[in-house]
Each structure stands twice: as structure tokens, then as C-alpha cells.
Design a protein around this motif. Structure first.
Motif, PDB file in Angstrom:
ATOM      1  N   SER A   1      74.905 -74.920   3.812  1.00 47.58           N
ATOM      2  CA  SER A   1      76.028 -74.824   4.759  1.00 47.58           C
ATOM      3  C   SER A   1      77.191 -74.015   4.195  1.00 47.58           C
ATOM      4  CB  SER A   1      76.493 -76.216   5.170  1.00 47.58           C
ATOM      5  OG  SER A   1      76.812 -76.937   4.007  1.00 47.58           O
TER       6      SER A   1
ATOM      7  N   ASN B   1      71.824 -70.562   9.388  1.00 46.79           N
ATOM      8  CA  ASN B   1      72.755 -71.405  10.145  1.00 46.79           C
ATOM      9  C   ASN B   1      74.187 -70.905  10.024  1.00 46.79           C
ATOM     10  OD1 ASN B   1      70.615 -72.924  10.921  1.00 46.79           O
ATOM     11  ND2 ASN B   1      70.854 -74.420   9.262  1.00 46.79           N
TER      12      ASN B   1
ATOM     13  N   GLN C   1      82.721 -62.639  11.169  1.00 47.20           N
ATOM     14  CA  GLN C   1      84.004 -63.343  11.072  1.00 47.20           C
ATOM     15  C   GLN C   1      85.162 -62.487  11.594  1.00 47.20           C
ATOM     16  OE1 GLN C   1      83.647 -64.396   6.967  1.00 47.20           O
ATOM     17  NE2 GLN C   1      82.459 -66.255   7.421  1.00 47.20           N
TER      18      GLN C   1
ATOM     19  N   SER D   1      76.342 -69.644  13.200  1.00 44.53           N
ATOM     20  CA  SER D   1      77.578 -70.327  13.603  1.00 44.53           C
ATOM     21  C   SER D   1      78.769 -69.370  13.533  1.00 44.53           C
ATOM     22  CB  SER D   1      77.798 -71.635  12.837  1.00 44.53           C
ATOM     23  OG  SER D   1      78.037 -71.354  11.506  1.00 44.53           O
ATOM     24  N   ALA D   2      78.733 -68.396  12.609  1.00 43.26           N
ATOM     25  CA  ALA D   2      79.823 -67.395  12.569  1.00 43.26           C
ATOM     26  C   ALA D   2      79.810 -66.554  13.851  1.00 43.26           C
ATOM     27  CB  ALA D   2      79.682 -66.504  11.343  1.00 43.26           C
TER      28      ALA D   2
ATOM     29  N   GLU E   1      78.651 -67.511  16.785  1.00 47.39           N
ATOM     30  CA  GLU E   1      79.041 -68.351  17.914  1.00 47.39           C
ATOM     31  C   GLU E   1      80.552 -68.578  17.917  1.00 47.39           C
ATOM     32  OE1 GLU E   1      77.661 -72.585  19.929  1.00 47.39           O
ATOM     33  OE2 GLU E   1      76.974 -72.042  17.933  1.00 47.39           O
ATOM     34  N   LYS E   2      81.058 -68.895  16.730  1.00 47.55           N
ATOM     35  CA  LYS E   2      82.494 -69.198  16.599  1.00 47.55           C
ATOM     36  C   LYS E   2      83.356 -67.994  17.014  1.00 47.55           C
ATOM     37  CE  LYS E   2      85.286 -71.042  12.941  1.00 47.55           C
ATOM     38  NZ  LYS E   2      85.231 -71.309  11.503  1.00 47.55           N
ATOM     39  N   ASN E   3      82.877 -66.804  16.695  1.00 45.26           N
ATOM     40  CA  ASN E   3      83.678 -65.609  16.982  1.00 45.26           C
ATOM     41  C   ASN E   3      83.238 -64.910  18.263  1.00 45.26           C
ATOM     42  OD1 ASN E   3      85.511 -65.304  14.521  1.00 45.26           O
ATOM     43  ND2 ASN E   3      83.508 -65.797  13.659  1.00 45.26           N
ATOM     44  N   ASN E   4      82.311 -65.586  18.973  1.00 43.58           N
ATOM     45  CA  ASN E   4      81.918 -65.092  20.285  1.00 43.58           C
ATOM     46  C   ASN E   4      81.394 -63.657  20.271  1.00 43.58           C
ATOM     47  OD1 ASN E   4      81.558 -65.591  22.920  1.00 43.58           O
ATOM     48  ND2 ASN E   4      83.658 -65.080  23.552  1.00 43.58           N
TER      49      ASN E   4
ATOM     50  N   GLY F   1      84.823 -60.696  14.152  1.00 42.52           N
ATOM     51  CA  GLY F   1      84.609 -60.585  15.600  1.00 42.52           C
ATOM     52  C   GLY F   1      83.937 -59.294  16.024  1.00 42.52           C
TER      53      GLY F   1
END
Ligand code: NAD
Ligand code: MG
Length: 393
Positions: free
Chosen positions: A369, A137, A119, A141-142, A144-147, A121
Motif C-alpha cells: 500500500s 493498487n 498524482q 487508486s492514484a 481514481e483519486k485524481n479522476n 492529474g
């Protein structure tokens, strides 16, 4: 220069990671431990002795707040800042100065720090497979979201990751061939395992590791956790992953490409290789490691994992198929069972029965989730395990 925090620096992976960082000349931000503050103090002092001032750790953290004053007292003559508690470990995962975090904590205790690093990054070198098993998951997704990348440290997943580097498209991977050593009880039937002691189970044939993962290797829970880990990291289904016993732990894993070519990553068993690759990726740097001699080795031995004798492996497949919070239930039951086995409270085979029983009897609320749901499912699994053990004992 890369700035790194090592979470779980006093453990088997952590100690080797510190060695790798020292050789690479990385700058350390934080070292964290659970209760082994003697070792943590030793590591900080070592860094102060051998590293230039700008590379020495700025923080030393224990997860246990009751040890704060002891650790602070022990390091009072150094300029390192001392903190305590699980929140402080998450803070270390998210330190603005980190470019990369190595999570070598054991168990679900590694999940919150994994999420905190992603989170914030930060690139994440991940040894803590339980983060992906319990919170797959959410963790993906964390990232992916923070690249940011999750760079596998687990030797099998590092091997697969190394094999896919040359491909132009992940779809070119037809199948993953996940290798397993088979552990100390390879070839045994369930009835042979009734009276196995902790001392016997702690003798791994090829690797020297922390106690929990060594027991997981003896029950094959480790391979089950790794199967789930691989499904998440490489976006595969369990049926796309074949588990093959490779007794010498020389082939760390393989991929079958869609044109029939099989790529393998090999080497003498040395965790510093995957640890370093996670820290230097996409580059490779020199490393002093025992080199493999094929002539001396002579041959490699393969075999099959026996899911009837080793119920934990079957249970992990079932948990992944059940989906949602069930992998977390399997993990929580296993963590409780391994601790009880190591304390001599339950027999070896009760570990697999507990994991299986938890999957059959528990109905966790939610689908995994949110972190709250995951921690609640973990709690439920531990409670179930506790109830079973009070009946067994
Ligand atoms: P270990 O028991 O040797 O070390 C664990 C580290 O985590 C220690 O520094 C300990 O102080 C810390 N820790 C324990 N509980 C904690 C808590 N509640 N909060 C914060 N810190 C805590 O374990 P290990 O063998 O180094 O394994 C670490 C992780 O790496 C595990 O997830 C394991 O599955 C994975 N892994 C290990 C190896 C290996 O060769 N040891 C190989 C592949 C993957
Ligand atoms: Mg492994």
C-alpha cells in the motif's frame, strides 16, 4: 492541441510514439531517456527540424546524472532545457503543461513517473506494464483519486479496451481472452530450452521490441505480467482470463460477452496502432499502417500456452494469488534474471527458477500500500536473485 511528454522516448515504444505524435501534430513538452543520450539528441534535433516552434520539446532529460554535462553540451545550440536524474523524470511526468503523458520506460523504473503523472492529474498512456504489476493498487487508486484515465498501450490491453468501448456496462464482459504469440520457443519442452542462447531468445517471430520484453516474451513472463496487468486494468480475476496462443499476432485479444458474443480487435502487428489509440481516445485518427488482407493471410493458428515448459507464466499466476507484494517480488526477480541472462551470466531456464524461487523463499513486509514497501520488496527480490546467481556461476 494536446501537449505530451514521452518518458522513455529512445526505446522501441518511445521511437514509435514520437512518430505517432509527429503525424498527429501534437505538441511535445519533454523527451526522456536513460543512458542513450546520442539517440535523445538525435530525436530533439529531428523535432527542431520538422516541427513548428511551439510543438518542439522544451525539455530533454537523462536518468543518469553523470551524463548531464554531455547531454547539455550536445544540445547547447538549441533552446531546449536539459535535466538529469530520476526525480527530473518524475518532474517531467507532472509538468503543468502536459495534458497527457506516455510512459514507455522499461521496468519498475517506470513506477514513480507513473504515480507522479497520475498524482498531477495527467491522463496516462501506459506502456510500462511493470508499474501496474508492482504497484497495481497504488496506481489505480492514484488514477481514481485524481479522476484521470489510464489508457493502455500494451497491444493486448488496448485490444480489450477497444472491445469494451461498445458495451454499456463492464459486467457484460464474462471473460477476457488474452492472446499470446507463444514467442520463439513455442512448442518446445523444458528440456529443449536448457541451452538456449540470448541470440536465439532475442528473435521474436512477429514483433521488434526492446531486449527485456523480448526475453520476457521468450520465457512467457510477458504473458504472466500481462495477465496481472489485465486483472488490474479490467478488474478481473485470473480465472476470468483465458490465455490463448495466436501464432500470427493478428488477433490482439478478445472479450467474451455474457450473451456468448466474442469481440476481437485485429490488425497487422504494428504498435503504432495501440499507441495512437491511447493518444486520440475516444476518437480515431488516420494512420499509415500495413493493412491486413485476410485472403493473403489464409488462416489463423491457435494453441495453448505450456505452463510446465514456461515456469514464468505459472509463477505470475501464483504471485497474483499470493497477493500483496508478491507480484512485485516476481517482477524484481525477473528483471534481475533477464539482465543476468543477457550478460551471459545465467542459463535461460534459470530465469523461471529465480522467479519461482523468489516467491517461495521471500517474505516481504507489508501489503503494497506504499511506494516504500514496493521498492523494498523489489530490492529484496534483486538481492535474492544476486545470491542465487553467485551460486549458479
Ligand atoms: P526499450 O528497452 O526499447 O526502451 C526503454 C526506454 O526506457 C528507453 O528510452 C530507455 O532509455 C528508458 N529507460 C530504461 N531504464 C530507465 C531508467 N532506469 N530510468 C528512466 N528511463 C529508463 O523498451 P520497450 O520495448 O520500448 O518497452 C518499454 C515498455 O513498454 C516496457 O514496459 C514494455 O514491457 C512495454 N511494452 C513494449 C512493447 C514493444 O513493442 N516494445 C509492447 C508492449 C509493451
Ligand atoms: Mg503485449
Amino acid at each position: 492541441m494536446k501537449h505530451i511528454s514521452i518518458l522513455g522516448s529512445t526505446g522501441s515504444i518511445g521511437v514509435q510514439a514520437l512518430d505517432v505524435c509527429e503525424n498527429l501534430g501534437l505538441s511535445l513538452n519533454a523527451l526522456t531517456a536513460n543512458r542513450n543520450i546520442k539517440k535523445l539528441e538525435e530525436q530533439i534535433r529531428h523535432c527542431y527540424t520538422v516541427m513548428p516552434a511551439d510543438s518542439r520539446p522544451r525539455y530533454a532529460v537523462t536518468a543518469d546524472p553523470t551524463l548531464y554535462l554531455d547531454l547539455k553540451g550536445a544540445l547547447a545550440d538549441l533552446s531546449v532545457q536539459v535535466l538529469a536524474g530520476s526525480d527530473a523524470i518524475c518532474e517531467m511526468a507532472a509538468l503543468p503543461k502536459n495534458n497527457i503523458v506516455l510512459n514507455a520506460i522499461v521496468g519498475i523504473a517506470g513506477l514513480c513517473p507513473t504515480l507522479a503523472a497520475l498524482q498531477a492529474g495527467k491522463e496516462l498512456a501506459l506502456a510500462n506494464k511493470e508499474s501496474l504489476v508492482t504497484g497495481g493498487n497504488l496506481v489505480l487508486s492514484a488514477a481514481e483519486k485524481n479522476n484521470v484515465h489510464i489508457l493502455p498501450v500494451d497491444s493486448e490491453h488496448s485490444a480489450i479496451f477497444q472491445c469494451v468501448q461498445g458495451l454499456s456496462n463492464p459486467a457484460e464482459v464474462e471473460k477476457i481472452i488474452l492472446t499470446a504469440s507463444g514467442g520463439p520457443f513455442y512448442g518446445k519442452k523444458q528440456s529443449d530450452l536448457e541451452h538456449v542462447t540470448a541470440e536465439q531468445a532475442l528473435k521474436h517471430p512477429n514483433w521488434s521490441m526492446g531486449a527485456k520484453i523480448t526475453i520476457d516474451s521468450a520465457t512467457l513472463m510477458n504473458k504472466g505480467l500481462e495477465l496481472i496487468e489485465a486483472c488490474h486494468l479490467f478488474q478481473k480475476k485470473p480465472e476470468d482470463i483465458e490465455i490463448v496462443v495466436q501464432r500470427e499476432s493478428i488477433i490482439h485479444s478478445m472479450i467474451l460477452c455474457r450473451d456468448g458474443a466474442i469481440l476481437a480487435q485485429m490488425g497487422a502487428p504494428d504498435m503504432r496502432v495501440p499507441i495512437q489509440y491511447a493518444l486520440t481516445w475516444p476518437k480515431r485518427e488516420p494512420l499509415k499502417t500495413p493493412l491486413l488482407s485476410f485472403k493473403q493471410l489464409g488462416r489463423l493458428t491457435f494453441g495453448e500456452a505450456d505452463e510446465d515448459a514456461f515456469l514464468c507464466l505459472k509463477a505470475c499466476k501464483k504471485a497474483f494469488d499470493m497477493g500483496g507484494l508478491y507480484p512485485c517480488i516476481a517482477n524484481g526477480a525477473n528483471e534481475a534474471a533477464v539482465a543476468a541472462f543477457l550478460q551471459g551470466k545465467i542459463p535461460f531456464l534459470e530465469i523461471g527458477r529465480t522467479v519461482w524461487g523468489a516467491l517461495e523463499n521471500l517474505h516481504p513486509a507489508g501489503n503494497g500500500s506504499s511506494l516504500e514497501e514496493i521498492l523494498e520488496a523489489d530490492h529484496l527480490a534483486r538481492e535474492y536473485a544476486g545470491r542465487r546467481f553467485s551460486e549458479v556461476c
